[in-house]
Design an enzyme around this catalytic site. Structure first.
Site, PDB file in Angstrom:
ATOM      1  N   LYS A  66      -2.156   7.732   2.461  1.00  8.81           N
ATOM      2  CA  LYS A  66      -1.412   7.196   3.597  1.00  8.81           C
ATOM      3  C   LYS A  66      -0.280   8.140   4.034  1.00  8.81           C
ATOM      4  O   LYS A  66       0.079   9.072   3.301  1.00  8.81           O
ATOM      5  CB  LYS A  66      -0.908   5.799   3.255  1.00  8.81           C
ATOM      6  CG  LYS A  66      -2.062   4.817   3.018  1.00  8.81           C
ATOM      7  CD  LYS A  66      -1.587   3.400   2.718  1.00  8.81           C
ATOM      8  CE  LYS A  66      -2.765   2.460   2.515  1.00  8.81           C
ATOM      9  NZ  LYS A  66      -2.354   1.068   2.245  1.00  8.81           N
ATOM     10  N   PHE A 117       2.225  -9.555   8.040  1.00  5.51           N
ATOM     11  CA  PHE A 117       2.481  -8.125   7.821  1.00  5.51           C
ATOM     12  C   PHE A 117       1.640  -7.222   8.717  1.00  5.51           C
ATOM     13  O   PHE A 117       1.818  -5.999   8.701  1.00  5.51           O
ATOM     14  CB  PHE A 117       2.221  -7.756   6.356  1.00  5.51           C
ATOM     15  CG  PHE A 117       0.803  -7.994   5.899  1.00  5.51           C
ATOM     16  CD1 PHE A 117      -0.204  -7.073   6.179  1.00  5.51           C
ATOM     17  CD2 PHE A 117       0.470  -9.132   5.184  1.00  5.51           C
ATOM     18  CE1 PHE A 117      -1.509  -7.285   5.752  1.00  5.51           C
ATOM     19  CE2 PHE A 117      -0.833  -9.347   4.747  1.00  5.51           C
ATOM     20  CZ  PHE A 117      -1.828  -8.420   5.032  1.00  5.51           C
ATOM     21  N   ARG A 125      -0.989   3.651  -7.388  1.00  4.03           N
ATOM     22  CA  ARG A 125      -0.014   2.962  -6.533  1.00  4.03           C
ATOM     23  C   ARG A 125       1.335   2.810  -7.233  1.00  4.03           C
ATOM     24  O   ARG A 125       2.370   2.796  -6.574  1.00  4.03           O
ATOM     25  CB  ARG A 125      -0.568   1.623  -6.089  1.00  4.03           C
ATOM     26  CG  ARG A 125      -1.610   1.755  -4.981  1.00  4.03           C
ATOM     27  CD  ARG A 125      -2.269   0.450  -4.651  1.00  4.03           C
ATOM     28  NE  ARG A 125      -3.159   0.567  -3.511  1.00  4.03           N
ATOM     29  CZ  ARG A 125      -4.184  -0.243  -3.284  1.00  4.03           C
ATOM     30  NH1 ARG A 125      -4.454  -1.229  -4.142  1.00  4.03           N
ATOM     31  NH2 ARG A 125      -4.944  -0.088  -2.219  1.00  4.03           N
ATOM     32  N   ASN A 127       2.078   1.333   0.002  1.00  3.46           N
ATOM     33  CA  ASN A 127       1.557   1.478  -1.356  1.00  3.46           C
ATOM     34  C   ASN A 127       0.815   2.786  -1.596  1.00  3.46           C
ATOM     35  O   ASN A 127       0.176   2.980  -2.614  1.00  3.46           O
ATOM     36  CB  ASN A 127       0.665   0.288  -1.724  1.00  3.46           C
ATOM     37  CG  ASN A 127      -0.521   0.123  -0.786  1.00  3.46           C
ATOM     38  OD1 ASN A 127      -0.807   1.005   0.035  1.00  3.46           O
ATOM     39  ND2 ASN A 127      -1.212  -0.993  -0.891  1.00  3.46           N
ATOM     40  N   HIS A 137      -5.269   3.786   0.021  1.00  5.88           N
ATOM     41  CA  HIS A 137      -6.194   2.712   0.405  1.00  5.88           C
ATOM     42  C   HIS A 137      -7.483   2.855  -0.385  1.00  5.88           C
ATOM     43  O   HIS A 137      -7.939   3.958  -0.693  1.00  5.88           O
ATOM     44  CB  HIS A 137      -6.515   2.793   1.896  1.00  5.88           C
ATOM     45  CG  HIS A 137      -7.657   1.896   2.311  1.00  5.88           C
ATOM     46  ND1 HIS A 137      -7.488   0.575   2.625  1.00  5.88           N
ATOM     47  CD2 HIS A 137      -9.000   2.158   2.439  1.00  5.88           C
ATOM     48  CE1 HIS A 137      -8.655   0.040   2.943  1.00  5.88           C
ATOM     49  NE2 HIS A 137      -9.584   0.981   2.840  1.00  5.88           N
TER      50      HIS A 137
END
Length: 228
Positions: A40, A86, A134, A144, A147
């Site tokens: 990410k 979220f 994570r 986190n 993915h």
């Protein structure tokens, strides 16, 4: 009489040896399960480090792509999360910078990658799974770090989303795999090795790789000649 009994004992010994070899050396398996991994935006600088951990964990990276998703693309990718509180923050976070998407392959790829990632909440992961990715690279429940696909079906869908050119076909196993190897792979490889011995190129590995690409039996053939 003694000769006949000796032959019987030999057959029994050979049979026992074959049975033991089957236990000690099971038939090779074709590991074809795939999952999608995403590094990410906030840990993109850890790309090489994470890839090394992935490879050392027994995965093969069979496709890789650096890209940046738009908020709309993120909304489509996480469509199943639509309506949750979220969701807006998630799409904003995932579209905030470049990401690295990878197709990982190994046996039980989905479950092994999920296990390596740990809980989705990085704060909780640091308590319950301190050595998970994570826990090591994530910040909180939203950010986190990485993915992973939740199931085989979601992996297929997500891989098609990120890699639309990917071909996800069921690969034969067992007798079907042996038939395929005997029909296509072995004859092609034998022909390539024979040609290699005749040619004796300076770099045999590169030459053979080029030859196999050129003579791939599954290579698409154009029905009509394209005029220049």
């Amino acid at each position: 009489m003694g000769g006949a009994s000796s032959e019987v004992r030999k057959e029994q010994v050979n049979s026992n040896l074959e049975a033991r070899m089957e236990v000690l050396m099971p038939e090779p398996q074709i590991y074809v399960e795939r999952t999608l991994a995403i590094i990410k935006p906030d840990i993109i600088d850890k790309e090489e480090e994470i890839e090394d951990l992935i490879l050392r964990s027994g995965f093969h990276i069979i496709q890789k792509r650096n890209l940046q998703l738009s908020p709309e693309q993120c909304s489509n990718f996480y469509a199943e999360q639509f309506g949750k509180m979220f969701f807006p923050n998630l799409t904003a976070y995932m579209s905030s910078g470049p990401i690295v998407a990878m197709v990982l392959a190994r046996n039980c790829a989905v479950s092994y990658w999920k296990e390596l990632l740990g809980p989705s909440n990085s704060v909780r992961a640091r308590i319950t799974h301190p050595h998970s990715l994570r826990a090591l690279y994530g910040t909180d429940e939203l950010r986190n770090g990485l993915h992973g696909s939740l199931s085989i079906s979601s992996a297929e869908k997500e891989i098609r989303f990120i890699f639309p050119e990917a071909i996800l076909e069921p690969v034969p196993t067992g007798q079907r795999a042996r038939d395929y190897l005997n029909l296509y792979v072995k004859p092609t490889l034998l022909a390539g090795l024979t040609a290699l011995c005749k040619e004796k190129p300076a770099d045999p590995m590169i030459w053979l790789a080029d030859w196999l690409i050129e003579h791939n039996p599954n290579k698409p053939k154009l029905q009509y000649r394209i005029s220049q």
